[in-house]
Design a protein around this motif. Structure first.
Motif, PDB file in Angstrom:
ATOM      1  N   GLY A   1       0.933  -1.217  -0.150  1.00 15.68           N
ATOM      2  CA  GLY A   1      -0.169   0.920   0.213  1.00 15.68           C
ATOM      3  C   GLY A   1       0.872   1.121  -0.076  1.00 15.68           C
ATOM      4  N   LEU A   2       1.909   1.396   0.726  1.00 19.16           N
ATOM      5  CA  LEU A   2       2.701   2.133   1.037  1.00 19.16           C
ATOM      6  C   LEU A   2       3.513   2.686  -0.329  1.00 19.16           C
ATOM      7  CD1 LEU A   2       4.334   4.852   2.623  1.00 19.16           C
ATOM      8  CD2 LEU A   2       5.781   2.845   3.196  1.00 19.16           C
ATOM      9  N   ALA A   3       3.223   1.500  -1.077  1.00 19.50           N
ATOM     10  CA  ALA A   3       4.224   1.722  -2.188  1.00 19.50           C
ATOM     11  C   ALA A   3       3.557   2.013  -3.164  1.00 19.50           C
ATOM     12  CB  ALA A   3       5.333   0.156  -2.452  1.00 19.50           C
TER      13      ALA A   3
ATOM     14  N   LEU B   1       2.604   9.356  -6.612  1.00 20.37           N
ATOM     15  CA  LEU B   1       2.797  10.389  -6.221  1.00 20.37           C
ATOM     16  C   LEU B   1       3.932  11.078  -6.876  1.00 20.37           C
ATOM     17  CD1 LEU B   1       2.319  10.386  -2.454  1.00 20.37           C
ATOM     18  CD2 LEU B   1       1.248  12.000  -3.584  1.00 20.37           C
ATOM     19  N   GLY B   2       4.943  10.112  -6.853  1.00 21.41           N
ATOM     20  CA  GLY B   2       5.811  10.071  -7.990  1.00 21.41           C
ATOM     21  C   GLY B   2       5.948   9.482  -9.294  1.00 21.41           C
ATOM     22  N   ALA B   3       5.196   8.925 -10.137  1.00 21.51           N
ATOM     23  CA  ALA B   3       5.448   8.064 -11.331  1.00 21.51           C
ATOM     24  C   ALA B   3       5.527   9.877 -11.870  1.00 21.51           C
ATOM     25  CB  ALA B   3       4.700   7.544 -11.719  1.00 21.51           C
TER      26      ALA B   3
ATOM     27  N   ARG C   1       2.211  -0.443 -14.965  1.00 23.38           N
ATOM     28  CA  ARG C   1       3.863  -0.368 -14.929  1.00 23.38           C
ATOM     29  C   ARG C   1       4.946   1.040 -14.701  1.00 23.38           C
ATOM     30  NH1 ARG C   1       4.190  -2.355 -21.130  1.00 23.38           N
ATOM     31  NH2 ARG C   1       3.680  -4.628 -20.116  1.00 23.38           N
ATOM     32  N   ASN C   2       3.937   2.212 -14.947  1.00 22.62           N
ATOM     33  CA  ASN C   2       5.083   3.569 -14.640  1.00 22.62           C
ATOM     34  C   ASN C   2       5.656   3.925 -13.243  1.00 22.62           C
ATOM     35  OD1 ASN C   2       5.141   4.114 -17.630  1.00 22.62           O
ATOM     36  ND2 ASN C   2       3.761   5.783 -17.435  1.00 22.62           N
ATOM     37  N   MET C   3       4.150   3.673 -12.806  1.00 21.94           N
ATOM     38  CA  MET C   3       4.379   3.117 -11.345  1.00 21.94           C
ATOM     39  C   MET C   3       5.826   2.359 -10.975  1.00 21.94           C
ATOM     40  SD  MET C   3       0.888   4.144  -9.292  1.00 21.94           S
ATOM     41  CE  MET C   3       0.140   3.213  -9.788  1.00 21.94           C
ATOM     42  N   ALA C   4       6.052   0.944 -11.372  1.00 22.55           N
ATOM     43  CA  ALA C   4       6.844  -0.347 -10.877  1.00 22.55           C
ATOM     44  C   ALA C   4       7.756  -0.228 -11.370  1.00 22.55           C
ATOM     45  CB  ALA C   4       5.682  -1.578 -11.222  1.00 22.55           C
TER      46      ALA C   4
END
Length: 410
Positions: free
Chosen positions: A51-53, A59-61, A68-71
């Motif tokens: 959940g934190l990830a 927030l950061g992608a 995929r972009n978040m990963a």
């Protein structure tokens, strides 16, 4: 006077909180605090870490907040599989997470009202859960899209989305294959978007142990009788924008000596235009360069057909116009009959606060970027995107919103 009215009375109309713009970035302390509060209902530590990830990814992608972009930001293909499972295939319940977010936000920065606003999610394909070619009243056209509705905690400093409903058409509910593929609950039946809006608003305002505040919503495309009945049954005050064709009976001394009769709302307010006075809104003074609206309120009764469903009782019709020679540009109906006109006017402007914050914060954080076909996955994604919105606007140095800019909603 209700709690919202008292809070508004204590907030000066020219308070500089009306002139802040959307913040950039976020405070790591806020992320830690919010994630701790939100994920307390998740029993497994690995779920809390995912959940934190997911919040960090939102927030950061860069660009679209696809998994995929978040990963790619967080750790590659293994992380992509982990995030996908967490949001689409896991078993955690999003309702306690939403409720925890709501309690946290309303404790830090108490709302003046809960604002209901629609969310249209255009799609090109047919596989995303709930997508259908349907008429979207807000756009006035047929669109291939998902339609949802959100409930926002709102004051004049900031707003944060708390609760959501996704509309499912009969093409989804009546198709056994689609229902199974999307894991749509068996007890989920055919309801209008307006029904979902009222249900979500009542749940938020009445069932979650939050501060008692009125619900502000646009009911022009909703069934007025059932809407009023639902809010009255739950004991939730409301301020609803209505169309000019709504039929009402004036219970105030009739304008221009007219005898009480059932008339359209726009006719009632047009006849009362001589009673209109400049609207007391933040920033809208004669020297501000902004148009000064005129407003008045009139006590009314709904039509007998509405009273049969919603019960008897007076309401107040609020009209907003741009000039005495013009008809009203906005009509609002409320059961807060003793609330002062300046307070009602300021409550109507909270819709613009939520619209602004959706555009500048929530949408940029990817709330409309979920592409899966899972019903639960959609709800988990918008819940986490709402939390990301909260993280991005809260101040790590104390209760309330960040000082860095909150844009005007003129």
């Amino acid at each position: 006077m209700n709690a919202a009215a008292q809070t508004l009375e204590n907030c000066p109309p020219d308070d500089d909180c009306h002139q802040r713009a959307a913040p950039a970035g976020w405070d790591e302390r806020v992320l830690t605090e919010v994630s701790t509060v939100l994920f307390a209902s998740l029993r497994r530590s690995d779920q809390r870490l995912r959940g934190l990830a997911y919040l960090r990814g939102l927030l950061g992608a860069e660009g679209r907040r696809s998994i995929r972009n978040m990963a790619a930001l967080l750790g590659g293909s293994a992380t992509e599989q982990s995030l996908h499972h967490f949001v689409s295939d896991s078993t955690w319940d999003w309702v306690p997470v939403r409720r925890s977010l709501a309690r946290h936000i309303t404790r830090l920065d108490p709302p003046l009202a809960y604002v209901v606003r629609p969310m249209v999610i255009p799609k090109t394909g047919e596989n995303s859960v709930g997508v259908d070619r349907q008429f979207v009243s807000e756009l006035g056209q047929l669109v291939n899209a998902q339609q949802a509705v959100g409930v926002w905690s709102a004051n004049e400093r900031m707003s944060v989305p708390l609760n959501w409903r996704l509309h499912l058409s009969s093409s989804w509910l009546d198709d056994r294959i689609r229902r199974r593929q999307a894991s749509i609950p068996d007890d989920l039946g055919d309801r209008t978007l307006g029904d979902w809006a009222v249900e979500a608003a009542v749940e938020t305002a009445s069932d979650w142990g939050l501060p008692r505040r009125p619900v502000v919503l646009d009911a022009r495309h909703m069934d007025l009788a059932s809407t009023v009945a639902a809010f009255r049954a739950a004991g939730v005050p409301f301020l609803a924008r209505v169309g000019g064709a709504v039929r009402l009976t004036v219970t105030d001394p009739a304008p221009h000596g007219r005898s009480p009769e059932l008339r359209q709302a726009v006719q009632i307010m047009t006849a009362a235009r001589d009673r209109m006075r400049p609207a007391p809104l933040p920033g809208r003074t004669p020297g501000s360069g902004l148009p000064t609206h005129l407003t008045t309120k009139i006590r009314v009764r709904p039509s007998p057909a509405v009273q049969q469903v919603a019960g008897p009782g007076e309401l107040v019709l609020l009209g907003v116009a741009e000039g005495r020679r013009q008809g009203p540009v906005e009509l609002w109906l409320t059961d807060m009959t003793e609330t002062r006109l300046p307070t009602l006017m300021r409550l109507t402007r909270l819709v613009r606060r939520a619209d602004h914050d959706f555009r500048e914060t929530t949408d940029r954080l990817g709330i409309r970027d979920f592409t899966g076909r899972s019903y639960a996955g959609w709800h988990r994604h918008v819940t986490l995107a709402s939390a990301a919105h909260a993280v991005s606007v809260l101040d790590g140095d104390g209760p309330g919103p960040r000082e860095a800019g909150r844009g005007r909603q003129d």
